[in-house]
Design an enzyme around this catalytic site. Structure first.
Site, PDB file in Angstrom:
ATOM      1  N   GLU A 183     118.818  49.813  51.188  1.00 55.54           N
ATOM      2  CA  GLU A 183     118.979  50.722  50.050  1.00 55.54           C
ATOM      3  C   GLU A 183     117.630  51.224  49.558  1.00 55.54           C
ATOM      4  O   GLU A 183     116.586  50.702  49.941  1.00 55.54           O
ATOM      5  CB  GLU A 183     119.761  50.040  48.927  1.00 55.54           C
ATOM      6  CG  GLU A 183     119.243  48.664  48.548  1.00 55.54           C
ATOM      7  CD  GLU A 183     118.546  48.635  47.210  1.00 55.54           C
ATOM      8  OE1 GLU A 183     118.087  49.701  46.762  1.00 55.54           O
ATOM      9  OE2 GLU A 183     118.436  47.540  46.633  1.00 55.54           O
TER      10      GLU A 183
ATOM     11  N   LYS B 287     122.761  39.812  41.202  1.00 56.35           N
ATOM     12  CA  LYS B 287     121.562  39.816  40.371  1.00 56.35           C
ATOM     13  C   LYS B 287     121.698  38.798  39.235  1.00 56.35           C
ATOM     14  O   LYS B 287     122.766  38.632  38.658  1.00 56.35           O
ATOM     15  CB  LYS B 287     121.310  41.222  39.829  1.00 56.35           C
ATOM     16  CG  LYS B 287     120.958  42.223  40.924  1.00 56.35           C
ATOM     17  CD  LYS B 287     120.661  43.595  40.362  1.00 56.35           C
ATOM     18  CE  LYS B 287     120.219  44.551  41.453  1.00 56.35           C
ATOM     19  NZ  LYS B 287     121.293  44.912  42.403  1.00 56.35           N
TER      20      LYS B 287
END
EC number: 4.2.1.70
Length: 320
Positions: free
Chosen positions: A25, A158
């Site tokens: 990404e 995350k």
């Protein structure tokens, strides 16, 4: 090829030949890491993929085209201030305007799937945010994992997220969460969240067999391959959690939400940990890229071994 898709010649050649490719990404360049660490890390990630036998394919939107595979100049362009952060909902808008954008986990999965790339390495997936009962903030990454057939190699979700609820969401949507060398779901900055994974793989070949089994069965959707951060780079769990709680509280007080929330929290964590979170982030990104490449190599080999030979043409009947 899809009208909006532009595949780098090196990536296209690898895909055509059945060689391993790893999608990457680009929001780490535009939003995830500060300069100059953003570009340095992006290039180091590509090098880690190559060193482990696969071709890197960093994905972004440039001039209204989904680019699969970037050069150094493209990455420099994404580092410019104001680059859009592009998830599933944003792709039509950015493409229609002919604009630039850095792809999130969800958008990168979409592009990888369109290009025929099965393995994607990133830092961590998005998920259910803390305080979701009042904000309703759930990352589009989770729905993408439920519907798009790409394996995401990551250090869990995350650390700023609600990990138990994130795992519950993935379970509800039928997304397998596999621990790579671990029975516990990693907590991004540290190795063990205390939450179990659905299964464990100890080798790239083990992981490749899971991918192969799911998709050959016709079960659409992704797989999370959760890789613990290297032990020497991990943060102290209590200190990391204290920093996350403070950053989340500051965001709530300041009314930070939506696309701005994750970059804000990551920036505050860097400050609150004295830069230790940035060092840890870089270490886990490089580790995930290496593991992702090895899984891609194993999966490419497995696909070649399990591909059925073409059915021979029917024999002609003799005529009398």
């Amino acid at each position: 090829m899809h009208d909006f898709l532009s595949i780098h010649p090196e990536v296209a050649a690898a895909l055509k030949a059945g060689r391993p490719v790893v999608a990457l990404e680009s929001t780490l360049i535009s939003h995830g890491l500060p300069a100059p660490a953003n570009l340095e890390t992006a290039q180091a990630i590509e090098a880690a993929v190559r060193a482990n036998g696969a071709v890197p394919a960093t994905i972004a939107v440039l001039d209204g085209r989904i680019r699969v595979g970037l050069d150094a100049e493209d990455m420099q362009r994404l580092a410019a201030p104001g680059t859009a952060k592009v998830s599933r909902r944003d792709l039509p808008l950015v493409l229609a305007k002919g604009a630039d954008g850095a792809t999130t986990v969800a958008a990168t999965m979409i592009a990888a799937d369109l290009a025929g790339i099965a393995v994607f390495a990133t830092g961590g997936i998005g998920g259910v945010h803390r305080g979701v009962e009042t904000t309703g903030d759930i990352s589009a990454d989770l729905e993408e994992l439920a519907t798009t057939s790409v394996a995401v190699v990551c250090a869990g979700a995350k650390a700023i997220l609600d990990l138990p609820r994130t795992l519950e969401y993935l379970e509800t949507r039928g997304v397998p969460v596999v621990g790579f060398g671990t029975d516990a779901f990693p907590a991004f900055y540290h190795r063990d969240s205390g939450l179990p994974v659905d299964g464990r793989c100890d080798t790239p070949e083990d992981a490749a067999r899971v991918l192969n089994a799911k998709w050959r069965l016709g079960l659409a959707g992704g797989i999370v391959v959760a890789v613990p951060i290297p032990d020497e780079a991990a943060l102290d769990a209590a200190q990391a959690e204290a920093a996350v709680q403070q950053a989340v509280a500051e965001a709530a007080t300041g009314g930070v939400r939506g696309k701005a929330l994750t970059p804000f929290l990551l920036h505050r964590l860097e400050t609150l940990t004295g830069g230790a979170s940035l060092t840890a982030n870089r270490a886990l990104l490089l580790n995930n890229a290496a593991v992702g490449a090895r899984i891609a190599v194993a999966y490419a080999r497995l696909k070649q071994e399990t591909t059925l030979p073409k059915k021979p043409p029917p024999s002609k009947r003799p005529t009398y």
